[in-house]
Design a protein around this motif. Structure first.
Motif, PDB file in Angstrom:
ATOM      1  N   MET A  88       0.652  -0.861   0.067  1.00 11.07           N
ATOM      2  CA  MET A  88       0.038   0.007   0.009  1.00 11.07           C
ATOM      3  C   MET A  88       1.002   1.302   0.276  1.00 11.07           C
ATOM      4  O   MET A  88       1.824   1.240   0.715  1.00 11.07           O
ATOM      5  CB  MET A  88      -1.066  -0.083   1.079  1.00 11.07           C
ATOM      6  N   LEU A  89       0.331   2.146  -0.529  1.00 15.58           N
ATOM      7  CA  LEU A  89       1.344   3.436  -0.791  1.00 15.58           C
ATOM      8  C   LEU A  89       1.130   4.202   0.530  1.00 15.58           C
ATOM      9  O   LEU A  89       2.043   4.858   0.823  1.00 15.58           O
ATOM     10  CB  LEU A  89       0.656   4.315  -1.918  1.00 15.58           C
ATOM     11  N   TYR A  90       0.136   4.194   1.134  1.00 15.15           N
ATOM     12  CA  TYR A  90      -0.144   4.814   2.290  1.00 15.15           C
ATOM     13  C   TYR A  90       0.902   4.499   3.425  1.00 15.15           C
ATOM     14  O   TYR A  90       1.657   5.294   4.005  1.00 15.15           O
ATOM     15  CB  TYR A  90      -1.316   4.724   2.812  1.00 15.15           C
ATOM     16  N   SER A  91       0.877   3.013   3.620  1.00 18.53           N
ATOM     17  CA  SER A  91       1.987   2.531   4.404  1.00 18.53           C
ATOM     18  C   SER A  91       3.459   2.710   4.135  1.00 18.53           C
ATOM     19  O   SER A  91       4.223   2.831   4.980  1.00 18.53           O
ATOM     20  CB  SER A  91       1.983   0.682   4.435  1.00 18.53           C
ATOM     21  N   PHE A  92       3.916   2.661   3.014  1.00 15.67           N
ATOM     22  CA  PHE A  92       5.117   3.228   2.408  1.00 15.67           C
ATOM     23  C   PHE A  92       5.593   4.493   2.572  1.00 15.67           C
ATOM     24  O   PHE A  92       6.565   4.618   3.031  1.00 15.67           O
ATOM     25  CB  PHE A  92       5.198   2.861   0.735  1.00 15.67           C
ATOM     26  N   ILE A  93       4.617   5.352   2.613  1.00 12.85           N
ATOM     27  CA  ILE A  93       4.752   6.858   2.804  1.00 12.85           C
ATOM     28  C   ILE A  93       4.909   6.917   4.385  1.00 12.85           C
ATOM     29  O   ILE A  93       5.978   7.574   4.630  1.00 12.85           O
ATOM     30  CB  ILE A  93       4.115   7.514   1.975  1.00 12.85           C
ATOM     31  N   THR A  94       3.849   6.545   5.105  1.00  8.57           N
ATOM     32  CA  THR A  94       3.825   6.826   6.495  1.00  8.57           C
ATOM     33  C   THR A  94       4.739   6.062   7.435  1.00  8.57           C
ATOM     34  O   THR A  94       4.722   6.233   8.546  1.00  8.57           O
ATOM     35  CB  THR A  94       2.343   7.056   6.881  1.00  8.57           C
ATOM     36  N   LYS A  95       5.151   4.820   6.913  1.00  6.76           N
ATOM     37  CA  LYS A  95       5.703   3.988   7.665  1.00  6.76           C
ATOM     38  C   LYS A  95       4.783   3.372   8.922  1.00  6.76           C
ATOM     39  O   LYS A  95       5.311   2.935   9.762  1.00  6.76           O
ATOM     40  CB  LYS A  95       7.353   4.349   8.423  1.00  6.76           C
ATOM     41  N   ASP A  96       3.401   3.296   8.611  1.00  3.43           N
ATOM     42  CA  ASP A  96       2.513   2.854   9.644  1.00  3.43           C
ATOM     43  C   ASP A  96       1.869   1.715   8.887  1.00  3.43           C
ATOM     44  O   ASP A  96       0.981   1.740   7.727  1.00  3.43           O
ATOM     45  CB  ASP A  96       1.491   3.800   9.733  1.00  3.43           C
ATOM     46  N   TYR A  97       2.139   0.431   9.478  1.00  4.09           N
ATOM     47  CA  TYR A  97       1.742  -0.888   8.716  1.00  4.09           C
ATOM     48  C   TYR A  97       0.509  -1.486   9.378  1.00  4.09           C
ATOM     49  O   TYR A  97       0.434  -2.689   9.530  1.00  4.09           O
ATOM     50  CB  TYR A  97       2.838  -1.831   8.683  1.00  4.09           C
TER      51      TYR A  97
ATOM     52  N   GLN B 109      -2.118  -3.116   6.968  1.00  2.86           N
ATOM     53  CA  GLN B 109      -1.794  -3.925   5.920  1.00  2.86           C
ATOM     54  C   GLN B 109      -2.384  -5.459   6.182  1.00  2.86           C
ATOM     55  O   GLN B 109      -2.691  -6.021   5.005  1.00  2.86           O
ATOM     56  CB  GLN B 109      -0.320  -4.222   6.141  1.00  2.86           C
TER      57      GLN B 109
ATOM     58  N   THR C 282      -4.594  -7.226   3.053  1.00  3.59           N
ATOM     59  CA  THR C 282      -4.297  -8.458   2.654  1.00  3.59           C
ATOM     60  C   THR C 282      -5.435  -9.506   2.728  1.00  3.59           C
ATOM     61  O   THR C 282      -5.469 -10.251   1.738  1.00  3.59           O
ATOM     62  CB  THR C 282      -3.189  -9.253   3.426  1.00  3.59           C
TER      63      THR C 282
END
Length: 61
Positions: free
Chosen positions: A1-10, A13, A17
């Motif tokens: 997810m782009l959101y998780s990649f940018i904010t480092k908030d997983y 996820q 999935t």
């Protein structure tokens, strides 16, 4: 997810999935109905693996 990649908030996820696994399951069932057994089995195996990893990530929290 782009959101998780940018904010480092997983935290989202496992939910993403899970939804992906359900979508792959539905696509596999539609492929079986359309008499395309090869792609049906492929999507079914993908969905089983994805749903397994999703449930495992929920249990590891």
């Amino acid at each position: 997810m782009l959101y998780s990649f940018i904010t480092k908030d997983y935290t989202l996820q496992p939910y993403a999935t899970l939804l992906f696994g359900l979508i792959m399951l539905i696509i596999g069932l539609v492929q079986f109905q359309n008499k395309s057994k090869g792609f049906g089995w492929l999507f079914l195996f993908i969905s089983i693996y994805t749903l397994y990893t999703s449930v495992e990530s929920f249990l590891l929290k």
